[in-house]
Design a protein around this motif. Structure first.
Motif, PDB file in Angstrom:
ATOM      1  N   ASN A 148     -26.016  58.271  -7.500  1.00 25.78           N
ATOM      2  CA  ASN A 148     -25.586  59.133  -8.602  1.00 25.78           C
ATOM      3  C   ASN A 148     -24.945  58.315  -9.718  1.00 25.78           C
ATOM      4  O   ASN A 148     -25.171  58.590 -10.901  1.00 25.78           O
ATOM      5  CB  ASN A 148     -24.588  60.175  -8.095  1.00 25.78           C
ATOM      6  CG  ASN A 148     -25.234  61.196  -7.204  1.00 25.78           C
ATOM      7  OD1 ASN A 148     -26.445  61.346  -7.187  1.00 25.78           O
ATOM      8  ND2 ASN A 148     -24.419  61.895  -6.437  1.00 25.78           N
ATOM      9  N   ALA A 149     -24.158  57.324  -9.357  1.00 20.64           N
ATOM     10  CA  ALA A 149     -23.515  56.494 -10.370  1.00 20.64           C
ATOM     11  C   ALA A 149     -24.559  55.718 -11.166  1.00 20.64           C
ATOM     12  O   ALA A 149     -24.449  55.591 -12.391  1.00 20.64           O
ATOM     13  CB  ALA A 149     -22.527  55.541  -9.708  1.00 20.64           C
ATOM     14  N   VAL A 158     -26.301  58.168 -13.599  1.00 18.69           N
ATOM     15  CA  VAL A 158     -25.447  58.467 -14.750  1.00 18.69           C
ATOM     16  C   VAL A 158     -25.404  57.281 -15.706  1.00 18.69           C
ATOM     17  O   VAL A 158     -25.454  57.454 -16.931  1.00 18.69           O
ATOM     18  CB  VAL A 158     -24.038  58.858 -14.269  1.00 18.69           C
ATOM     19  CG1 VAL A 158     -23.058  58.895 -15.415  1.00 18.69           C
ATOM     20  CG2 VAL A 158     -24.070  60.193 -13.566  1.00 18.69           C
ATOM     21  N   ALA A 159     -25.351  56.058 -15.178  1.00 19.68           N
ATOM     22  CA  ALA A 159     -25.326  54.877 -16.030  1.00 19.68           C
ATOM     23  C   ALA A 159     -26.630  54.729 -16.817  1.00 19.68           C
ATOM     24  O   ALA A 159     -26.611  54.414 -18.012  1.00 19.68           O
ATOM     25  CB  ALA A 159     -25.073  53.634 -15.184  1.00 19.68           C
ATOM     26  N   ILE A 160     -27.762  54.991 -16.170  1.00 24.97           N
ATOM     27  CA  ILE A 160     -29.052  54.873 -16.863  1.00 24.97           C
ATOM     28  C   ILE A 160     -29.186  55.962 -17.928  1.00 24.97           C
ATOM     29  O   ILE A 160     -29.649  55.702 -19.045  1.00 24.97           O
ATOM     30  CB  ILE A 160     -30.206  54.915 -15.849  1.00 24.97           C
ATOM     31  CG1 ILE A 160     -30.202  53.639 -15.014  1.00 24.97           C
ATOM     32  CG2 ILE A 160     -31.542  55.093 -16.542  1.00 24.97           C
ATOM     33  CD1 ILE A 160     -31.181  53.629 -13.878  1.00 24.97           C
ATOM     34  N   VAL A 161     -28.781  57.188 -17.613  1.00 17.15           N
ATOM     35  CA  VAL A 161     -28.824  58.269 -18.607  1.00 17.15           C
ATOM     36  C   VAL A 161     -27.919  57.928 -19.788  1.00 17.15           C
ATOM     37  O   VAL A 161     -28.287  58.132 -20.955  1.00 17.15           O
ATOM     38  CB  VAL A 161     -28.433  59.615 -17.952  1.00 17.15           C
ATOM     39  CG1 VAL A 161     -28.170  60.678 -19.002  1.00 17.15           C
ATOM     40  CG2 VAL A 161     -29.519  60.074 -17.005  1.00 17.15           C
ATOM     41  N   GLY A 162     -26.735  57.383 -19.518  1.00 14.94           N
ATOM     42  CA  GLY A 162     -25.835  56.978 -20.594  1.00 14.94           C
ATOM     43  C   GLY A 162     -26.429  55.885 -21.456  1.00 14.94           C
ATOM     44  O   GLY A 162     -26.264  55.892 -22.684  1.00 14.94           O
ATOM     45  N   LEU A 163     -27.134  54.953 -20.850  1.00 11.33           N
ATOM     46  CA  LEU A 163     -27.788  53.888 -21.607  1.00 11.33           C
ATOM     47  C   LEU A 163     -28.860  54.459 -22.530  1.00 11.33           C
ATOM     48  O   LEU A 163     -28.934  54.098 -23.714  1.00 11.33           O
ATOM     49  CB  LEU A 163     -28.396  52.871 -20.643  1.00 11.33           C
ATOM     50  CG  LEU A 163     -29.140  51.702 -21.271  1.00 11.33           C
ATOM     51  CD1 LEU A 163     -28.153  50.801 -21.984  1.00 11.33           C
ATOM     52  CD2 LEU A 163     -29.903  50.941 -20.217  1.00 11.33           C
ATOM     53  N   PHE A 164     -29.693  55.360 -22.003  1.00  9.85           N
ATOM     54  CA  PHE A 164     -30.733  55.956 -22.838  1.00  9.85           C
ATOM     55  C   PHE A 164     -30.148  56.823 -23.954  1.00  9.85           C
ATOM     56  O   PHE A 164     -30.648  56.804 -25.082  1.00  9.85           O
ATOM     57  CB  PHE A 164     -31.710  56.770 -21.993  1.00  9.85           C
ATOM     58  CG  PHE A 164     -32.675  55.921 -21.227  1.00  9.85           C
ATOM     59  CD1 PHE A 164     -33.413  54.932 -21.852  1.00  9.85           C
ATOM     60  CD2 PHE A 164     -32.859  56.108 -19.871  1.00  9.85           C
ATOM     61  CE1 PHE A 164     -34.308  54.135 -21.155  1.00  9.85           C
ATOM     62  CE2 PHE A 164     -33.741  55.324 -19.158  1.00  9.85           C
ATOM     63  CZ  PHE A 164     -34.473  54.336 -19.801  1.00  9.85           C
ATOM     64  N   LEU A 165     -29.099  57.572 -23.657  1.00 11.74           N
ATOM     65  CA  LEU A 165     -28.474  58.393 -24.700  1.00 11.74           C
ATOM     66  C   LEU A 165     -27.854  57.534 -25.795  1.00 11.74           C
ATOM     67  O   LEU A 165     -27.962  57.855 -26.981  1.00 11.74           O
ATOM     68  CB  LEU A 165     -27.417  59.314 -24.094  1.00 11.74           C
ATOM     69  CG  LEU A 165     -27.941  60.514 -23.319  1.00 11.74           C
ATOM     70  CD1 LEU A 165     -26.785  61.284 -22.702  1.00 11.74           C
ATOM     71  CD2 LEU A 165     -28.767  61.418 -24.211  1.00 11.74           C
ATOM     72  N   SER A 166     -27.214  56.430 -25.408  1.00  6.52           N
ATOM     73  CA  SER A 166     -26.640  55.555 -26.440  1.00  6.52           C
ATOM     74  C   SER A 166     -27.743  54.919 -27.283  1.00  6.52           C
ATOM     75  O   SER A 166     -27.587  54.774 -28.501  1.00  6.52           O
ATOM     76  CB  SER A 166     -25.762  54.494 -25.803  1.00  6.52           C
ATOM     77  OG  SER A 166     -26.518  53.638 -24.991  1.00  6.52           O
ATOM     78  N   PHE A 170     -14.251  64.006  -6.003  1.00  5.97           N
ATOM     79  CA  PHE A 170     -15.216  63.066  -6.566  1.00  5.97           C
ATOM     80  C   PHE A 170     -15.607  61.997  -5.559  1.00  5.97           C
ATOM     81  O   PHE A 170     -16.765  61.604  -5.486  1.00  5.97           O
ATOM     82  CB  PHE A 170     -14.670  62.410  -7.839  1.00  5.97           C
ATOM     83  CG  PHE A 170     -14.924  63.223  -9.072  1.00  5.97           C
ATOM     84  CD1 PHE A 170     -16.207  63.479  -9.495  1.00  5.97           C
ATOM     85  CD2 PHE A 170     -13.874  63.729  -9.807  1.00  5.97           C
ATOM     86  CE1 PHE A 170     -16.452  64.233 -10.622  1.00  5.97           C
ATOM     87  CE2 PHE A 170     -14.104  64.478 -10.931  1.00  5.97           C
ATOM     88  CZ  PHE A 170     -15.389  64.735 -11.347  1.00  5.97           C
ATOM     89  N   GLU A 171     -14.659  61.517  -4.781  1.00  3.00           N
ATOM     90  CA  GLU A 171     -14.981  60.495  -3.788  1.00  3.00           C
ATOM     91  C   GLU A 171     -15.897  61.048  -2.699  1.00  3.00           C
ATOM     92  O   GLU A 171     -16.754  60.335  -2.190  1.00  3.00           O
ATOM     93  CB  GLU A 171     -13.704  59.951  -3.154  1.00  3.00           C
ATOM     94  CG  GLU A 171     -12.961  58.998  -4.056  1.00  3.00           C
ATOM     95  CD  GLU A 171     -11.730  58.419  -3.395  1.00  3.00           C
ATOM     96  OE1 GLU A 171     -11.489  58.724  -2.210  1.00  3.00           O
ATOM     97  OE2 GLU A 171     -11.017  57.677  -4.065  1.00  3.00           O
ATOM     98  N   ARG A 172     -15.741  62.302  -2.345  1.00  6.51           N
ATOM     99  CA  ARG A 172     -16.606  62.894  -1.321  1.00  6.51           C
ATOM    100  C   ARG A 172     -18.009  63.179  -1.847  1.00  6.51           C
ATOM    101  O   ARG A 172     -18.974  63.129  -1.104  1.00  6.51           O
ATOM    102  CB  ARG A 172     -15.995  64.204  -0.817  1.00  6.51           C
ATOM    103  CG  ARG A 172     -14.868  64.031   0.135  1.00  6.51           C
ATOM    104  CD  ARG A 172     -14.532  65.335   0.833  1.00  6.51           C
ATOM    105  NE  ARG A 172     -14.350  66.447  -0.068  1.00  6.51           N
ATOM    106  CZ  ARG A 172     -13.186  66.832  -0.601  1.00  6.51           C
ATOM    107  NH1 ARG A 172     -12.102  66.166  -0.311  1.00  6.51           N
ATOM    108  NH2 ARG A 172     -13.114  67.872  -1.403  1.00  6.51           N
ATOM    109  N   HIS A 173     -18.132  63.503  -3.145  1.00 10.75           N
ATOM    110  CA  HIS A 173     -19.415  63.978  -3.668  1.00 10.75           C
ATOM    111  C   HIS A 173     -20.152  62.970  -4.545  1.00 10.75           C
ATOM    112  O   HIS A 173     -21.157  63.329  -5.153  1.00 10.75           O
ATOM    113  CB  HIS A 173     -19.199  65.271  -4.462  1.00 10.75           C
ATOM    114  CG  HIS A 173     -18.825  66.426  -3.584  1.00 10.75           C
ATOM    115  ND1 HIS A 173     -17.525  66.725  -3.293  1.00 10.75           N
ATOM    116  CD2 HIS A 173     -19.585  67.314  -2.914  1.00 10.75           C
ATOM    117  CE1 HIS A 173     -17.490  67.774  -2.499  1.00 10.75           C
ATOM    118  NE2 HIS A 173     -18.719  68.148  -2.238  1.00 10.75           N
ATOM    119  N   THR A 174     -19.694  61.759  -4.632  1.00 14.00           N
ATOM    120  CA  THR A 174     -20.406  60.760  -5.424  1.00 14.00           C
ATOM    121  C   THR A 174     -21.022  59.716  -4.505  1.00 14.00           C
ATOM    122  O   THR A 174     -20.562  59.475  -3.409  1.00 14.00           O
ATOM    123  CB  THR A 174     -19.468  60.049  -6.415  1.00 14.00           C
ATOM    124  OG1 THR A 174     -18.401  59.467  -5.700  1.00 14.00           O
ATOM    125  CG2 THR A 174     -18.958  60.995  -7.457  1.00 14.00           C
TER     126      THR A 174
END
Length: 100
Positions: A58-59, A62-70, A50-54
């Motif tokens: 990307n973070a 993922v945070a924006i997608v999580g906000l819209f889904l919530s 995860f540390e090599r591929h993030t």
């Protein structure tokens, strides 16, 4: 020499700290410990992957997608609650007749 905090010299001791103070004997070991504390090694292979591929991008994605889904699920739950309220009100106004 080893990149330690320069403001550490501002601490008042019993005697003055020389300007050319260096850690001749423990400097390498202290810098290794300092690096481990600031950037700890991964605990297992999954964390290392995860540390090599993030990345920060990307973070953020993922945070924006999580906000819209919530927000979407919150809106859907509000609509379901509103429909339940309407159904309960209609059942209260027009109760079912006696069954034979």
């Amino acid at each position: 020499k080893h990149g330690f905090d320069e403001e550490g010299r501002l601490i008042k001791f019993v005697r003055t700290i020389p300007v050319d103070m260096s850690f001749d004997y423990w400097g390498d070991r202290l810098s290794a410990v300092y690096d481990v504390v600031k950037r700890p090694p991964p605990r297992n292979a999954i964390v290392a992957w995860f540390e090599r591929h993030t990345s920060e991008r990307n973070a953020l994605t993922v945070a924006i997608v999580g906000l819209f889904l919530s927000a979407l699920f919150g809106l859907l739950s509000f609509i379901v609650g509103l429909l339940q309220l309407i159904l309960a009100w209609e059942a209260y106004k027009y109760p079912p007749g006696p069954t034979s």
